[in-house]
Design a protein around this motif. Structure first.
Motif: not given
Length: 569
Positions: A237, A403-404, A408, A441, A490, A496, A499
């Motif tokens: 990520v 999602y990253a 992130n 998160n 993740a 994080p 992913v």
């Protein structure tokens, strides 16, 4: 008479001496001329080198030792694709001495994948032609034993994939003409055949150890749930580097044939799907960013189906009550997510989806990229269904990159299959606020700890994520019996770094999944087995003492006595 004879003899001797002298002179002149030519050639060569320098020397070396196509290695230098000297089998028809039909029959016995008629046609041509490229030594020996002088065995450069079908869709394969057909072989074709660049191996972002674990766990899941296909990706990520990517069933690029064509498409980048509830966190993040969701405690009516324009939005497992934001994600409520999307509005939700590149081909080095299915009309109902992952179709790679960005700190970076130096990592484009990312998160972690994603838990690795189970569209509507089950994860959620997307296409719902087809029962368990395998390889060590702090949100989760929230959607 004696005097006359003696004089005549002396004349002959003198003539012979003159002849020998003349011959010697001619030979000397010839030797001098050859010497002069040799010196001239050397001087010409020295002049050539002096004028053209390294170009001339490089050309000479290339002519003497042609390295062929450049090597491809993983991020740690492990060979993924190499060029070796292989064998070919070629026939020169006008040199054949035996019966062509008999020879064709014998060749078909050696190579069962080619018919006798096909070989007879090749043997009947007027010009030399290849019977086989990339023949293995055993095959060459058997053909040689036929004793036909019209068959030759030239050596040729051959592409070899030492990891066999590992990362096959990433690597692709090479046509007999020496050019890449798919994968990175196609994407880097110019570089791999460039005389200057091919001498240095091209390093991919892939870690073959992580790749092997991903393919193994996905393959086991696909078999256990009797699924049609599966796909997965592991993405860094912070950099956008792809650590592993697979599409199953796969193929062996060393033996690409007619049977392999059915599995050639890379489902991670070249096929799009409605990915269902995995979109819900993205919608909630957009609403938090826009300020339409300001309190995690605010409750929305999920006690009955939501009626919009003659259409009813339902929950797979109705809670029959009002839900707050954490409960909406933990229990995966379509009804509440649709209301959140409705308040956000089409314009703002579209803007976020465009920032996540859902309206275009995913960014990655591969040429095999599908353009998402973007709604032609984005009205109120469409906006609400897109909010929970229906009415829009994207590739698993799109979802991974989204999602990253969500976990992130809010920055979108394009995915890459090339190993990056720290200086080459893109700064990224701001999609979400850092505070929104931090909140998401927490929520993703709660989904795994207390919600539909509990079967993805991997002790010590602080996994967060969201399930998504979407019925596949067909003639006349959606097919209830055909589900695409996806888990977007993740880890570790306190900071994080990676992913993981796991997609199971049409799981059957058998004893292995407690007769359930949804992602919480099929895709999530694959994540739970995969993360402990790849975490230490990627520098993430399990630690039960660390976790993302969700203490402020946990009191918002309500559970009725005796109820369970482990019936995943």
């Amino acid at each position: 008479m004696t005097a006359l004879a003696s004089g005549s003899h002396r004349v002959r001797l003198a003539s012979k001496r003159q002849h020998l002298t003349l011959t010697a002179q001619v030979r000397l002149v010839a030797v001098l001329a050859l010497f002069a030519l040799g010196v001239g050639a050397i001087l010409l060569r020295l002049t050539f080198i002096g004028v053209f320098g390294e170009q001339a020397q490089a050309a000479t070396r290339s002519a003497l030792v042609d390295p062929g196509r450049g090597d491809i290695v993983d991020r740690n230098g492990v060979p993924l694709a190499r060029t070796i000297d292989g064998y070919a089998i070629r026939v020169v028809p006008d040199r054949l001495i035996g019966d062509r039909r008999v020879l064709a029959r014998k060749l078909a016995e050696i190579f069962p994948d080619t018919s006798e008629e096909r070989f007879l046609k090749l043997l009947s041509r007027t010009k030399p032609t290849y019977l086989r490229h990339r023949a293995v030594p055993e095959e060459v020996n058997r053909v040689h034993a036929l004793g036909e002088v019209g068959i030759e065995f030239p050596r040729e450069k051959e592409r070899f994939y030492p990891q066999l079908q590992l990362a096959a869709h990433v690597l692709g394969y090479v046509h007999p003409d020496g050019h890449g057909v798919s994968g990175m072989e196609r994407a880097m074709d110019a570089e791999l055949i460039d005389p200057k660049k091919r001498l240095t191996p091209s390093a991919l972002s892939i870690d073959i150890r992580v790749q092997a674990a991903l393919e193994d766990e996905l393959g086991k899941g696909m078999k256990a749930y009797d699924a049609k296909a599966a796909a997965g990706i592991v993405l860094d990520v912070e950099t956008g580097e792809v650590m592993a990517m697979t599409s199953l069933p796969s193929f062996n690029p060393n033996q690409f044939d007619a049977d392999s064509i059915a599995f050639e498409a890379n489902q991670v980048t070249y096929r799009f799907f409605e990915l269902g509830s995995t979109f819900k966190p993205l919608t909630v993040a957009a609403a938090i960013d826009a300020g339409t969701v300001t309190s995690m405690a605010r409750r929305y009516d999920a006690s009955r189906p939501l009626k919009v324009a003659g259409f009813q939005i339902r929950d797979s497992h109705s809670s029959g009550r009002w839900l707050n934001v954490p409960e909406t994600l933990v229990h995966s409520s379509n009804i509440v997510t649709a209301q959140i999307a409705d308040e956000l509005g089409p314009e703002r939700l579209q803007a976020v989806m465009r920032k996540l590149h859902f309206d275009r081909q995913a960014e990655i080095n591969l040429r095999e990229r599908a353009k998402p299915l973007w709604p032609a009309q984005w009205g109120r109902l469409t906006n609400m269904t897109v909010g929970y992952g229906h009415g829009i179709a994207v590739t698993p790679l799109h979802l991974a990159s989204a999602y990253a960005a969500m976990v992130n700190g809010g920055l979108y970076r394009p995915a890459t299959l090339l190993k990056l130096n720290p200086a080459d990592v893109p700064r990224g484009e701001r999609v979400f606020k850092a505070s929104t990312s931090a909140r998401m998160n927490q929520l993703l972690r709660m989904i795994v700890r207390d919600g539909t994603g509990r079967k993805a838990e991997a002790p010590g690795f602080r996994v967060g994520g969201k399930t998504g189970s979407a019925e596949k569209p067909g003639a006349g509507g959606y097919r209830r019996s055909s589900v695409v089950a996806t888990f977007a994860a993740a880890f570790p959620m306190d900071k994080p770094r990676y992913v993981v997307i796991v997609m199971i296409d049409e799981p059957s719902g058998n004893q292995a999944s407690s007769f359930q087809r949804t992602a919480g029962w099929t895709a999530a368990p694959v994540v739970a087995k995969l993360v402990p395998r790849i975490g230490p390889m990627l520098g993430v060590i399990p630690d039960d003492r660390r976790d993302v702090d969700v203490s402020e949100l946990m009191p918002l989760l309500w559970k009725a006595p005796g109820t369970k929230s482990d019936d995943p959607v």
